[in-house]
Scaffold this motif. Structure first.
Motif, short mmCIF file in Angstrom:
data_model
loop_
_atom_site.label_atom_id
_atom_site.label_comp_id
_atom_site.label_asym_id
_atom_site.label_seq_id
_atom_site.Cartn_x
_atom_site.Cartn_y
_atom_site.Cartn_z
N ASP A 1 0.85 -1.20 0.00
CA ASP A 1 0.00 0.00 0.00
C ASP A 1 0.88 1.25 0.00
O ASP A 1 2.11 1.15 0.06
CB ASP A 1 -0.95 0.01 1.20
CG ASP A 1 -0.20 0.00 2.53
OD1 ASP A 1 0.68 0.87 2.74
OD2 ASP A 1 -0.48 -0.88 3.38
N LEU A 2 0.23 2.40 -0.05
CA LEU A 2 0.95 3.68 -0.05
C LEU A 2 0.47 4.56 1.10
O LEU A 2 0.58 5.79 1.05
CB LEU A 2 0.75 4.40 -1.39
CG LEU A 2 1.28 3.68 -2.64
CD1 LEU A 2 0.91 4.45 -3.90
CD2 LEU A 2 2.79 3.51 -2.56
N ASP A 3 -0.04 3.94 2.14
CA ASP A 3 -0.64 4.68 3.25
C ASP A 3 0.34 5.65 3.93
O ASP A 3 -0.06 6.70 4.42
CB ASP A 3 -1.20 3.71 4.30
CG ASP A 3 -2.39 2.92 3.77
OD1 ASP A 3 -2.91 3.30 2.69
OD2 ASP A 3 -2.80 1.93 4.41
N ALA A 4 1.61 5.29 3.96
CA ALA A 4 2.60 6.11 4.65
C ALA A 4 2.82 7.46 3.99
O ALA A 4 3.44 8.35 4.57
CB ALA A 4 3.93 5.36 4.74
N PHE B 1 1.03 13.55 -0.45
CA PHE B 1 0.64 13.63 -1.86
C PHE B 1 -0.84 13.95 -2.07
O PHE B 1 -1.69 13.64 -1.23
CB PHE B 1 0.98 12.32 -2.57
CG PHE B 1 2.45 12.10 -2.78
CD1 PHE B 1 3.14 12.78 -3.77
CD2 PHE B 1 3.15 11.22 -1.97
CE1 PHE B 1 4.49 12.59 -3.96
CE2 PHE B 1 4.51 11.01 -2.14
CZ PHE B 1 5.19 11.71 -3.14
N ASP B 2 -1.10 14.53 -3.24
CA ASP B 2 -2.47 14.74 -3.68
C ASP B 2 -3.15 13.37 -3.80
O ASP B 2 -2.57 12.42 -4.33
CB ASP B 2 -2.46 15.44 -5.05
CG ASP B 2 -3.82 15.54 -5.66
OD1 ASP B 2 -4.63 16.35 -5.18
OD2 ASP B 2 -4.09 14.77 -6.61
N GLN B 3 -4.38 13.28 -3.33
CA GLN B 3 -5.07 11.99 -3.27
C GLN B 3 -5.26 11.37 -4.65
O GLN B 3 -5.08 10.16 -4.83
CB GLN B 3 -6.43 12.14 -2.57
CG GLN B 3 -7.16 10.82 -2.36
CD GLN B 3 -6.35 9.83 -1.54
OE1 GLN B 3 -5.79 10.19 -0.51
NE2 GLN B 3 -6.27 8.59 -2.00
N ASP B 4 -5.63 12.19 -5.62
CA ASP B 4 -5.83 11.67 -6.98
C ASP B 4 -4.51 11.14 -7.56
O ASP B 4 -4.49 10.09 -8.21
CB ASP B 4 -6.40 12.75 -7.90
CG ASP B 4 -7.84 13.09 -7.56
OD1 ASP B 4 -8.51 12.25 -6.92
OD2 ASP B 4 -8.30 14.19 -7.93
N PHE B 5 -3.45 11.89 -7.33
CA PHE B 5 -2.13 11.46 -7.82
C PHE B 5 -1.74 10.13 -7.20
O PHE B 5 -1.30 9.20 -7.90
CB PHE B 5 -1.09 12.53 -7.46
CG PHE B 5 0.33 12.15 -7.77
CD1 PHE B 5 0.81 12.19 -9.07
CD2 PHE B 5 1.20 11.75 -6.75
CE1 PHE B 5 2.13 11.84 -9.36
CE2 PHE B 5 2.51 11.40 -7.03
CZ PHE B 5 2.97 11.44 -8.34
N LEU B 6 -1.94 10.01 -5.90
CA LEU B 6 -1.55 8.78 -5.20
C LEU B 6 -2.46 7.62 -5.60
O LEU B 6 -1.99 6.48 -5.80
CB LEU B 6 -1.63 9.01 -3.69
CG LEU B 6 -0.70 8.18 -2.80
CD1 LEU B 6 0.75 8.39 -3.18
CD2 LEU B 6 -0.91 8.53 -1.34
#
Length: 289
Positions: free
Chosen positions: A242-245, A250-255
């Motif tokens: 995941d990328l939770d960290a 980051f911008d939510q859409d980008f992530l």
């Protein structure tokens, strides 16, 4: 002998009483002159004309220098010493000067010149191409560790160099990445909280550290930033799933877009009502390869 002493005294007294003579003063007398008896204009002229201050240990020189610069700072909020003046000092002298005049620590060229003098071997053009990527990484880390009291923009610029070097070596250090995200040079692809911060990129650093990774000029480009972020985030996704960290940066859409891409490449089902068919079609070709 007495004759030479008399001549020295005569020369020094002439300098105190007549304008312009200080420019012809031989460097052997620099440490015998009482600079506090020189007018400000004469002293500024001496600073510009003198080739090097390396041999000067005269306390009156440092008193006059500190007093002159301090007065300039008080009367002109935009005052900065001529950047080429710093070339005339040794590293040790610049360290003393920076400790005396706090404002110099925020002078980009003062910081840059100190950096050049401290790491002159690593920065020398004749040496740069001979270093391996591993050696350059060690140097970059040493440079970063030596910059604890430097402006944040300088530290972030060095961190960016470390991150770019890491991609070349396939070394993805999460601590350096997170440290950079806390103070990125530019806020492209960042969330609103990060974007509230003032961008700290200083183009002056291109002159001093902009080519440590064998590239010319600055790298300020949203596409390059996206490529760097994607490289690191993909590695951390592969490690954690995941990328939770990184949600706080980051911008939510980008992530989310990157997360979907990584999920797809990992062979997982994408749960989304509207899927960008062209995007995943191009990704499919990568998976097939």
């Amino acid at each position: 002998d007495l004759n030479s002493i008399f001549n020295e005294e005569k020369m020094l007294n002439s300098i105190y009483s007549q304008n312009g003579l200080i420019y012809s003063l031989h460097k052997t007398l620099y440490n015998k002159l009482d600079f506090n008896r020189i007018s400000e204009n004469e002293f500024l002229g001496f600073l510009n004309n003198c080739e090097s201050f390396a041999s000067i240990t005269n306390s009156t020189f440092w008193d006059k220098l500190t007093m002159t610069f301090d007065q300039k700072y008080k009367t002109n909020k935009h005052f900065t010493p001529d950047q080429y003046l710093y070339d005339k000092f040794t590293l040790e002298q610049l360290e003393v000067l920076g400790g005396t005049l706090e404002k110099l620590k925020n002078d980009s060229h003062f910081v840059g010149r100190m950096f050049e003098k401290r790491f002159h071997f690593e920065l020398d053009q004749e040496n740069k191409d001979s270093f391996t990527l591993e050696q350059r990484r060690e140097q970059l880390i040493a440079m970063h560790e030596a910059s604890a009291d430097r402006p944040q923009s300088f530290k972030s610029a060095l961190l960016l160099e470390i991150l770019e070097n890491g991609i070349k070596l396939d070394l993805y250090d999460k601590n350096y990445f997170l440290e950079y995200l806390k103070n990125p040079l530019k806020t492209w692809h960042m969330n609103k909280e990060v974007q509230k911060k003032k961008e700290i990129h200083d183009y002056v650093w291109n002159q001093y550290i902009g080519s440590l990774n064998h590239r010319a000029g600055g790298r300020m480009d949203a596409g390059l930033d996206k490529k760097l972020y994607k490289n690191y985030l993909e590695q951390f996704y592969n490690d954690a799933g995941d990328l939770d960290a990184f949600k706080e940066f980051f911008d939510q859409d980008f992530l989310s877009d990157l997360f979907e891409e990584f999920e797809f490449l990992a062979g997982k089902e994408i749960k989304k009502e509207k899927i960008d068919a062209k995007k995943f079609e191009s990704l499919s070709s990568l998976v097939l390869i």
